[in-house]
Design an enzyme around this catalytic site. Structure first.
Site, PDB file in Angstrom:
ATOM      1  N   GLY A  53       0.819  -1.202   0.000  1.00  0.00           N
ATOM      2  CA  GLY A  53       0.000   0.000   0.000  1.00  0.00           C
ATOM      3  C   GLY A  53       0.850   1.248   0.000  1.00  0.00           C
ATOM      4  O   GLY A  53       2.047   1.201   0.320  1.00  0.00           O
ATOM      5  N   CYS A  80       5.126  -6.336   1.664  1.00  0.00           N
ATOM      6  CA  CYS A  80       5.478  -4.908   1.656  1.00  0.00           C
ATOM      7  C   CYS A  80       4.776  -4.178   2.805  1.00  0.00           C
ATOM      8  O   CYS A  80       5.163  -4.354   3.947  1.00  0.00           O
ATOM      9  CB  CYS A  80       5.164  -4.295   0.293  1.00  0.00           C
ATOM     10  SG  CYS A  80       6.028  -2.722   0.003  1.00  0.00           S
ATOM     11  N   TYR A  81       3.735  -3.371   2.552  1.00  0.00           N
ATOM     12  CA  TYR A  81       3.019  -2.730   3.660  1.00  0.00           C
ATOM     13  C   TYR A  81       2.492  -3.797   4.620  1.00  0.00           C
ATOM     14  O   TYR A  81       2.514  -3.615   5.848  1.00  0.00           O
ATOM     15  CB  TYR A  81       1.860  -1.893   3.117  1.00  0.00           C
ATOM     16  CG  TYR A  81       1.101  -1.130   4.184  1.00  0.00           C
ATOM     17  CD1 TYR A  81       1.451   0.180   4.519  1.00  0.00           C
ATOM     18  CD2 TYR A  81       0.021  -1.716   4.858  1.00  0.00           C
ATOM     19  CE1 TYR A  81       0.752   0.885   5.495  1.00  0.00           C
ATOM     20  CE2 TYR A  81      -0.679  -1.025   5.836  1.00  0.00           C
ATOM     21  CZ  TYR A  81      -0.316   0.277   6.152  1.00  0.00           C
ATOM     22  OH  TYR A  81      -1.003   0.966   7.125  1.00  0.00           O
ATOM     23  N   HIS A 170       7.499  -7.938  -3.526  1.00  0.00           N
ATOM     24  CA  HIS A 170       6.191  -8.180  -4.140  1.00  0.00           C
ATOM     25  C   HIS A 170       6.250  -9.492  -4.918  1.00  0.00           C
ATOM     26  O   HIS A 170       6.745  -9.541  -6.039  1.00  0.00           O
ATOM     27  CB  HIS A 170       5.817  -7.023  -5.076  1.00  0.00           C
ATOM     28  CG  HIS A 170       5.450  -5.770  -4.352  1.00  0.00           C
ATOM     29  ND1 HIS A 170       4.175  -5.528  -3.881  1.00  0.00           N
ATOM     30  CD2 HIS A 170       6.190  -4.690  -4.003  1.00  0.00           C
ATOM     31  CE1 HIS A 170       4.144  -4.344  -3.279  1.00  0.00           C
ATOM     32  NE2 HIS A 170       5.350  -3.825  -3.328  1.00  0.00           N
ATOM     33  N   GLU A 172       3.810 -10.938  -6.217  1.00  0.00           N
ATOM     34  CA  GLU A 172       2.748 -10.975  -7.222  1.00  0.00           C
ATOM     35  C   GLU A 172       3.181 -10.474  -8.590  1.00  0.00           C
ATOM     36  O   GLU A 172       2.478 -10.682  -9.581  1.00  0.00           O
ATOM     37  CB  GLU A 172       1.539 -10.173  -6.735  1.00  0.00           C
ATOM     38  CG  GLU A 172       1.761  -8.688  -6.544  1.00  0.00           C
ATOM     39  CD  GLU A 172       2.279  -8.307  -5.164  1.00  0.00           C
ATOM     40  OE1 GLU A 172       2.001  -7.185  -4.718  1.00  0.00           O
ATOM     41  OE2 GLU A 172       2.961  -9.133  -4.538  1.00  0.00           O
ATOM     42  N   ASP A 227      -8.872  -4.650 -25.246  1.00  0.00           N
ATOM     43  CA  ASP A 227      -9.854  -4.680 -24.163  1.00  0.00           C
ATOM     44  C   ASP A 227     -11.280  -4.502 -24.685  1.00  0.00           C
ATOM     45  O   ASP A 227     -12.176  -5.293 -24.375  1.00  0.00           O
ATOM     46  CB  ASP A 227      -9.544  -3.592 -23.136  1.00  0.00           C
ATOM     47  CG  ASP A 227      -8.094  -3.611 -22.698  1.00  0.00           C
ATOM     48  OD1 ASP A 227      -7.486  -4.695 -22.754  1.00  0.00           O
ATOM     49  OD2 ASP A 227      -7.569  -2.555 -22.323  1.00  0.00           O
ATOM     50  N   LYS A 373      -4.459  -7.584 -18.528  1.00  0.00           N
ATOM     51  CA  LYS A 373      -4.347  -7.716 -19.974  1.00  0.00           C
ATOM     52  C   LYS A 373      -4.120  -9.150 -20.434  1.00  0.00           C
ATOM     53  O   LYS A 373      -4.739  -9.603 -21.410  1.00  0.00           O
ATOM     54  CB  LYS A 373      -3.203  -6.819 -20.466  1.00  0.00           C
ATOM     55  CG  LYS A 373      -3.081  -6.724 -21.972  1.00  0.00           C
ATOM     56  CD  LYS A 373      -4.158  -5.861 -22.582  1.00  0.00           C
ATOM     57  CE  LYS A 373      -3.989  -4.411 -22.191  1.00  0.00           C
ATOM     58  NZ  LYS A 373      -4.972  -3.542 -22.856  1.00  0.00           N
TER      59      LYS A 373
END
Length: 627
Positions: A53, A80-81, A170, A172, A227, A373
């Site tokens: 965050g 992280c946060y 991170h 992710e 998209d 995406k």
């Protein structure tokens, strides 16, 4: 029966939803929730992940966190946060780190890490992705260190008895090379069984479209990009072509021959339920004289609504029976500050006030709003769309308007002060040990007098680009060091050490009739002349990328037009090819240098080109585009 899940608590990170996406792609159902969620609402949850965050845990106005969650007998992983809030909750001190980390770092296991269930099978060292200025400054009670980096002694922690784990990196983002392995280990710790698939996602989206549309028909803004094209195919499949109308608007910001090519592609695929509207004059008037990138985006977004209403009237469509659809992705929402704890990086045209009002009234369908995406492309292929539709480079609704930087030709007093600070910063940064002696001998560093948007630690930045100039090799073409890795390292060294610089670019060409001091900030706006300049340069790049086979290897290319030249009629260009999986992180594309310099020679031949640069910045600290 409610599906078992891993719950992600969103503290406002740019990457929070990416955690859930990763888990789902790997087969484990995951949901997002606020960190203030009541314990009584946490049901069928096998594990909890605390996201990153933009806040610092020691500040006053931080996201509300229900610390009772840490009393649950459920495995918890903080990132992280989340790493910080867990350490603080268990009694450790968190504050400004001695050295912040942005980008790549190398995580080394400790002796305890070698037997940690979270790091089972993970290499040591392993590449991880960092984006933080704060750090855990001491060990929380009951925890042990399982991983460190050069500048982060408490990079990975665990408390096995409580099943509490936390990482500064991170996991992710794909640049943490073994992030999926760490998530798989956490799912194993949670004793979570695989329960999610692509077919489940597709069926969920189709059923949601039917529910959201009800008995109404749907009008979709159809840019021709990936998209909106996939959203169009989904709407057609769920509702039938007779209830869906695609509206492609030529807003004057399209690439060269883009609108004609889009129409031809749709017809070839069998889509007959779309119309094209030339509204270029309307959009050019909407952005006339604007220089602020946020105001430009908002003007474009609001004008889409005006054109939509005009088309409904011209087509004699009853507005009360039609709702709007958009190909909005989750990164668009996050960057627009669309979740409770996130910060605005840039306001996307599909999140302006007019659109928000329609969303609040339930008059907008966004079938892709929870996806990234790569997921959208996968869904498109599953629907039978050809590669020329789903593998096209992204081209957002504002099009080239956000690639044409604007200026009134003058720097404000505050801009001038920041520019001078940026100049001092770039001169103070040493790149010793990165380049060979010959390169170092000719290297000149300076800063351009234009600002661009960036993102660091989940916050928007609006700073200056630094320039690396390795000298003229003849006829205006500049020396380009042979190793991209050296240039990437230099770029990271500069942006990580700066408070007024968020990009690093390299000069590849300068009009040989000019001296560097002849290039200055010029008055220039987003008008047809500058858009046509950009279209021609952009077409040169894209044609070359198709020809040499690189178009399919990179995620997106942007050609940026700068009001930095010898006269207002001329310009400089920045080339911005990028490799990315999910838009949340990216690396500049390391094109074959011979191919790149041929592109530079072709753009230099345009009669209005004064200089050409190449963007060496990754995301973070820079965003994809400059606005």
């Amino acid at each position: 029966m409610e599906r078992e899940k891993i719950l992600v608590l969103d503290f406002g990170s740019q990457y929070a939803h990416l955690i859930a996406k990763r888990l789902r792609m790997m087969g484990w159902y995951s949901e997002i929730a606020l960190p203030s969620i009541e314990v009584s609402s946490i049901k069928n949850t096998r594990g909890i992940i605390l996201s990153g965050g933009p806040a610092s845990v020691y500040e006053k106005d931080i996201p509300e966190f229900n610390k009772e969650i840490l009393n649950l007998d459920i495995p918890v992983l903080g990132l992280c946060y989340g790493h910080h809030i867990m350490a603080q909750t268990y009694g450790a001190k968190v504050g400004k780190a001695e050295v912040g980390e942005f980008g790549f770092a190398s995580l080394e296991k400790t002796s305890a890490g070698s037997s940690s269930p979270l790091l089972k099978g993970v290499s040591s060292p392993t590449q991880v992705w960092m984006s933080h200025q704060d750090g855990v400054l001491e060990l929380p009670q009951g925890f042990e260190v399982i991983g460190t980096t050069k500048d982060c002694p408490y990079a990975a922690l665990q408390n096995l008895s409580k099943k509490r784990f936390s990482l500064q990196c991170h996991c992710e983002v794909k640049d943490t090379l073994e992030g999926n392995k760490i998530f798989a280990n956490f799912a194993e710790i949670c004793e979570m069984q695989k329960n999610w698939s692509e077919d489940t996602v597709l069926n969920h989206i189709l059923e949601s479209i039917k529910k959201d549309a009800g008995q109404k028909n749907v009008l979709l803004f159809l840019s021709g990009g990936v998209d909106s094209t996939v959203a169009f195919a989904l709407l057609n499949k769920a509702l039938g072509q007779e209830r869906v109308l695609g509206l492609h608007i030529d807003n004057g910001f399209m690439r060269k021959n883009e609108s004609a090519n889009v129409a031809a592609s749709y017809k070839a695929h069998g889509f007959n339920n779309f119309i094209c509207e030339d509204a270029s004059e309307s959009f050019l008037n909407a952005v006339k004289g604007l220089t602020d990138p946020q105001k430009k985006r908002m003007a474009v977004g609001e004008n889409f609504i005006a054109v939509r209403n005009s088309v409904l009237e011209k087509q004699h469509l009853d507005g009360s029976n039609w709702i709007l659809a958009q190909g909005t992705l989750y990164p668009d929402i996050i960057e627009s500050g669309g979740t409770k704890n996130s910060k605005v990086i840039k306001t996307h045209h599909n999140r302006v006030d007019g659109i928000q009002e329609l969303i609040e009234k339930g008059l907008v369908i966004e079938p892709l709003k929870d996806l990234y995406k790569d997921e959208v492309r996968s869904i498109g292929k599953k629907l039978g769309l050809e590669d020329d539709l789903v593998m096209r480079h992204p081209f957002p609704g504002p099009g080239l308007s956000i690639n044409v930087l604007c200026s009134n030709g003058k720097m404000s007093e505050s801009d001038r002060e920041d520019f001078e600070k940026a100049e001092k910063e770039i001169q103070s940064i040493s790149l010793e040990g990165i380049f060979c002696e010959n390169c170092k001998k000719n290297l000149v560093k300076y800063v351009l007098p234009v600002r661009s948007v960036g993102v660091q630690g989940d916050f928007r930045t609006y700073r200056f680009p630094s320039v690396l100039d390795f000298g003229d090799e003849g006829n205006g073409f500049c020396h380009l060091p042979k190793k991209w890795e050296k240039l990437e390292k230099a770029s990271g060294s500069i942006t990580n050490s700066s408070n007024f610089i968020n990009r690093c670019i390299i000069k590849l060409y300068q009009n040989p009739a000019l001296k560097t001091q002849d290039l200055t900030l010029q008055e220039g706006y987003c008008d047809r002349r500058r858009l046509d300049q950009t279209r021609e340069a952009d077409n040169i790049v894209l044609t070359a990328l198709h020809k040499n086979g690189w178009y399919s290897k990179i995620f997106q290319h942007l050609t940026v037009n700068l009001p930095y030249a010898s006269t207002a009629e001329r310009c400089s260009f920045v080339l911005r090819p990028l490799c990315s999986e999910d838009v949340m992180t990216a690396r500049f594309a390391q094109l074959p240098q011979e191919d790149l310099m041929q592109i530079v020679r072709d753009i230099a031949a345009l009669p209005y080109t004064d200089a050409i640069f190449f963007d060496l910045s990754n995301k973070p600290p820079a965003t994809f585009g400059w606005e």
